[in-house]
Design a protein around this motif. Structure first.
Motif, PDB file in Angstrom:
ATOM      1  N   PRO A 174      -6.428  12.961 -80.034  1.00 30.28           N
ATOM      2  CA  PRO A 174      -5.249  12.151 -80.393  1.00 30.28           C
ATOM      3  C   PRO A 174      -3.971  12.924 -80.126  1.00 30.28           C
ATOM      4  CG  PRO A 174      -6.317  13.000 -82.359  1.00 30.28           C
ATOM      5  CD  PRO A 174      -7.219  13.349 -81.214  1.00 30.28           C
ATOM      6  N   ALA A 175      -2.946  12.211 -79.632  1.00 32.11           N
ATOM      7  CA  ALA A 175      -1.681  12.856 -79.288  1.00 32.11           C
ATOM      8  C   ALA A 175      -0.517  12.328 -80.102  1.00 32.11           C
ATOM      9  CB  ALA A 175      -1.380  12.674 -77.800  1.00 32.11           C
ATOM     10  N   GLN A 176      -0.527  11.028 -80.420  1.00 28.29           N
ATOM     11  CA  GLN A 176       0.629  10.454 -81.118  1.00 28.29           C
ATOM     12  C   GLN A 176       0.194   9.264 -81.967  1.00 28.29           C
ATOM     13  OE1 GLN A 176       3.914   8.016 -79.150  1.00 28.29           O
ATOM     14  NE2 GLN A 176       4.966   9.970 -79.403  1.00 28.29           N
ATOM     15  N   LEU A 177       0.797   9.144 -83.138  1.00 25.47           N
ATOM     16  CA  LEU A 177       0.554   8.016 -84.038  1.00 25.47           C
ATOM     17  C   LEU A 177       1.888   7.314 -84.284  1.00 25.47           C
ATOM     18  CD1 LEU A 177      -1.351   6.425 -85.965  1.00 25.47           C
ATOM     19  CD2 LEU A 177      -0.655   8.041 -87.765  1.00 25.47           C
ATOM     20  N   ARG A 228      -2.467  19.469 -73.386  1.00 23.14           N
ATOM     21  CA  ARG A 228      -3.438  18.911 -74.323  1.00 23.14           C
ATOM     22  C   ARG A 228      -3.049  19.238 -75.762  1.00 23.14           C
ATOM     23  NH1 ARG A 228      -9.611  19.383 -72.956  1.00 23.14           N
ATOM     24  NH2 ARG A 228      -9.461  17.419 -74.118  1.00 23.14           N
ATOM     25  N   PRO A 229      -3.258  18.287 -76.670  1.00 22.57           N
ATOM     26  CA  PRO A 229      -3.080  18.602 -78.095  1.00 22.57           C
ATOM     27  C   PRO A 229      -4.080  19.678 -78.515  1.00 22.57           C
ATOM     28  CG  PRO A 229      -3.195  16.229 -77.721  1.00 22.57           C
ATOM     29  CD  PRO A 229      -3.595  16.873 -76.439  1.00 22.57           C
ATOM     30  N   VAL A 230      -3.707  20.441 -79.530  1.00 21.53           N
ATOM     31  CA  VAL A 230      -4.608  21.489 -80.013  1.00 21.53           C
ATOM     32  C   VAL A 230      -5.853  20.837 -80.615  1.00 21.53           C
ATOM     33  CG1 VAL A 230      -2.744  23.126 -80.411  1.00 21.53           C
ATOM     34  CG2 VAL A 230      -3.425  21.563 -82.234  1.00 21.53           C
ATOM     35  N   VAL A 286       4.384  10.182 -85.405  1.00 18.59           N
ATOM     36  CA  VAL A 286       3.857  11.536 -85.564  1.00 18.59           C
ATOM     37  C   VAL A 286       3.321  11.981 -84.215  1.00 18.59           C
ATOM     38  CG1 VAL A 286       2.162  13.019 -86.680  1.00 18.59           C
ATOM     39  CG2 VAL A 286       3.221  11.142 -87.964  1.00 18.59           C
ATOM     40  N   GLN A 287       3.858  13.081 -83.708  1.00 17.83           N
ATOM     41  CA  GLN A 287       3.364  13.664 -82.458  1.00 17.83           C
ATOM     42  C   GLN A 287       2.655  14.965 -82.795  1.00 17.83           C
ATOM     43  OE1 GLN A 287       5.960  13.456 -78.970  1.00 17.83           O
ATOM     44  NE2 GLN A 287       5.519  15.619 -78.587  1.00 17.83           N
ATOM     45  N   LEU A 288       1.387  15.055 -82.434  1.00 23.19           N
ATOM     46  CA  LEU A 288       0.594  16.213 -82.810  1.00 23.19           C
ATOM     47  C   LEU A 288       0.969  17.437 -81.974  1.00 23.19           C
ATOM     48  CD1 LEU A 288      -1.118  13.667 -83.807  1.00 23.19           C
ATOM     49  CD2 LEU A 288      -3.059  15.238 -83.757  1.00 23.19           C
ATOM     50  N   PRO A 289       0.730  18.645 -82.500  1.00 22.57           N
ATOM     51  CA  PRO A 289       1.051  19.874 -81.754  1.00 22.57           C
ATOM     52  C   PRO A 289       0.169  20.005 -80.512  1.00 22.57           C
ATOM     53  CG  PRO A 289      -0.174  20.388 -83.752  1.00 22.57           C
ATOM     54  CD  PRO A 289       0.184  18.937 -83.837  1.00 22.57           C
ATOM     55  N   THR A 290       0.753  20.584 -79.471  1.00 23.21           N
ATOM     56  CA  THR A 290       0.025  20.770 -78.217  1.00 23.21           C
ATOM     57  C   THR A 290      -0.172  22.260 -77.956  1.00 23.21           C
ATOM     58  OG1 THR A 290       2.043  20.855 -76.867  1.00 23.21           O
ATOM     59  CG2 THR A 290       1.089  18.680 -77.303  1.00 23.21           C
ATOM     60  N   GLU A 291      -0.975  22.552 -76.953  1.00 25.49           N
ATOM     61  CA  GLU A 291      -1.238  23.941 -76.614  1.00 25.49           C
ATOM     62  C   GLU A 291       0.025  24.642 -76.119  1.00 25.49           C
ATOM     63  OE1 GLU A 291      -4.304  23.499 -73.758  1.00 25.49           O
ATOM     64  OE2 GLU A 291      -5.895  23.123 -75.236  1.00 25.49           O
ATOM     65  N   ALA A 292       0.929  23.894 -75.488  1.00 26.19           N
ATOM     66  CA  ALA A 292       2.170  24.486 -74.983  1.00 26.19           C
ATOM     67  C   ALA A 292       3.265  24.510 -76.039  1.00 26.19           C
ATOM     68  CB  ALA A 292       2.650  23.719 -73.759  1.00 26.19           C
ATOM     69  N   ALA A 293       3.265  23.536 -76.940  1.00 24.00           N
ATOM     70  CA  ALA A 293       4.287  23.445 -77.988  1.00 24.00           C
ATOM     71  C   ALA A 293       3.589  23.218 -79.320  1.00 24.00           C
ATOM     72  CB  ALA A 293       5.266  22.314 -77.686  1.00 24.00           C
ATOM     73  N   PRO A 294       3.162  24.288 -79.980  1.00 23.01           N
ATOM     74  CA  PRO A 294       2.356  24.148 -81.209  1.00 23.01           C
ATOM     75  C   PRO A 294       3.187  23.783 -82.432  1.00 23.01           C
ATOM     76  CG  PRO A 294       2.704  26.455 -80.715  1.00 23.01           C
ATOM     77  CD  PRO A 294       3.324  25.703 -79.596  1.00 23.01           C
ATOM     78  N   SER A 295       3.864  22.663 -82.356  1.00 25.40           N
ATOM     79  CA  SER A 295       4.646  22.173 -83.485  1.00 25.40           C
ATOM     80  C   SER A 295       4.453  20.667 -83.601  1.00 25.40           C
ATOM     81  CB  SER A 295       6.141  22.487 -83.296  1.00 25.40           C
ATOM     82  OG  SER A 295       6.383  23.879 -83.336  1.00 25.40           O
TER      83      SER A 295
END
Length: 359
Positions: free
Chosen positions: A86-89, A242-244, A270-279
């Motif tokens: 999941p990437a975004q809700l 990719r999301p973490v 809600v945007q989940l943290p990714t491998e490049a931007a872990p926030s």
């Protein structure tokens, strides 16, 4: 001189020339203008269009109940394709479905629009799945692809601008051919039995919608070619990451930290943290955005981003998109309907003339 041997005046010859140009340009662009009219009507009221083709996405049980976003995230994650993260809700207004979007699953469909993702529509009351779109285009995607770039590469926007230019030509010449003078406008709007149904419809739709068509054609040109307003197009999106796999923070904790900065504003995204931007990135109903570091849980209220729709460019976007209330949208819908009817009646008139010449 006509085929019957009558000598035409200079004014009549000019009128005949413009009539022929209007007829043949319209015939050549008939399908294109019809597609623009129909897709424009669909985009004026996107929710109604989506409800028409995907009614199941609106079958929400209770308008005043909503599960915690963390529960919706878990429920939607089970409906994603195996291995997809999941990437975004997105949390809509009360009574509307929540939408969970997956990570990018492939290149854009036909190289048009955004990259492919799986979308899951959830009932916010109990989290059951209403609909799943597995990386395939839906009705709104098709409408945007047709209206925005004619199902051609997004890099060739000049084709859209050229269509707007032809729409200006057709509207202007049609209005000039119809216009009888200020004193006779109401008389010219009467239904004339001797002209036939197709010609009467063509004349009436063209006369009533000409100014709206000119406005849409002109604003469409500026939207397709933003450099005409010294406005740079939106920067292309960066390559998705990719999301973490397993965020450190839970969504409940992240929401609690962000809500302290957002106050009473309602959580919308809600945007989940990714491998490049872990926030984490959380968006609220008042337009504010809060970033929450996934490692430490520290929340930060982000400064408002520059609005690309400020100034003259923003005014053109709002005029073309119907952002000035329901009456504005109704007028744009009527303009799209008129463009569709003009394309159809124009084809019928050409076919009737062809049969008459053969007979």
């Amino acid at each position: 001189m006509t085929a019957q041997g009558r000598v035409l005046s200079k004014r009549a010859r000019i009128r005949l020339l413009w009539l022929r140009l209007h007829r043949w340009v319209g015939l050549a662009l008939m399908l294109l203008l019809l597609a623009m009219g129909i897709s424009g009507m669909a985009l004026v009221w996107p929710d109604a269009t989506e409800r028409l083709f995907h009614a199941e996405r609106f079958e929400v049980l209770a308008a005043d109940e909503q599960m915690p976003p963390s529960a919706l995230l878990a429920a939607g994650g089970e409906a994603l394709l195996h291995g997809s993260r999941p990437a975004q809700l997105q949390l809509g207004a009360p009574g509307s479905a929540a939408i969970l979007s997956s990570e990018v699953g492939g290149p854009p469909f036909l190289n048009l629009g955004p990259p492919r993702r799986t979308h899951v529509w959830l009932d916010p009351a109990d989290g059951h799945v209403l609909s799943v779109s597995v990386e395939t285009p839906d009705a709104l995607f098709v409408a945007r692809a047709v209206h925005g770039h004619l199902l051609v590469s997004t890099e060739i926007r000049w084709l859209v601008a050229l269509t707007g230019l032809f729409l200006l030509f057709m509207s202007g010449t049609g209005l000039w051919l119809w216009c009888p003078g200020l004193r006779s406008i109401w008389r010219s709007l009467r239904w004339r039995r001797q002209l036939g149904r197709s010609m009467n419809l063509h004349r009436h739709f063209g006369a009533l919608a000409s100014l709206g068509l000119i406005a849409q054609g002109l604003t469409g040109i500026f939207l397709a070619l933003p450099w005409l307003l010294n406005s740079a197009p939106h920067d292309p999106p960066s390559a998705p990451t990719r999301p973490v796999v397993a965020p450190t923070q839970t969504l409940d904790a992240v929401q609690a930290s962000a809500q302290q900065l957002a106050g009473t504003a309602r959580l919308q995204m809600v945007q989940l943290p990714t491998e490049a931007a872990p926030s984490w990135l959380l968006g609220f109903s008042d337009g504010s955005e809060v970033s929450v570091d996934d490692a430490s849980g520290t929340a930060e209220l982000l400064p408002p981003e520059h609005d690309h729709h400020d100034g003259l460019s923003g005014l053109i976007h709002r005029l073309h998109g119907g952002d000035f209330g329901w009456l504005h949208r109704a007028l744009l819908f009527a303009t799209g309907l008129a463009l569709s009817m003009l394309s159809i009646t124009g084809l019928l008139l050409w076919d009737q003339g062809r049969k008459k010449r053969r007979g």
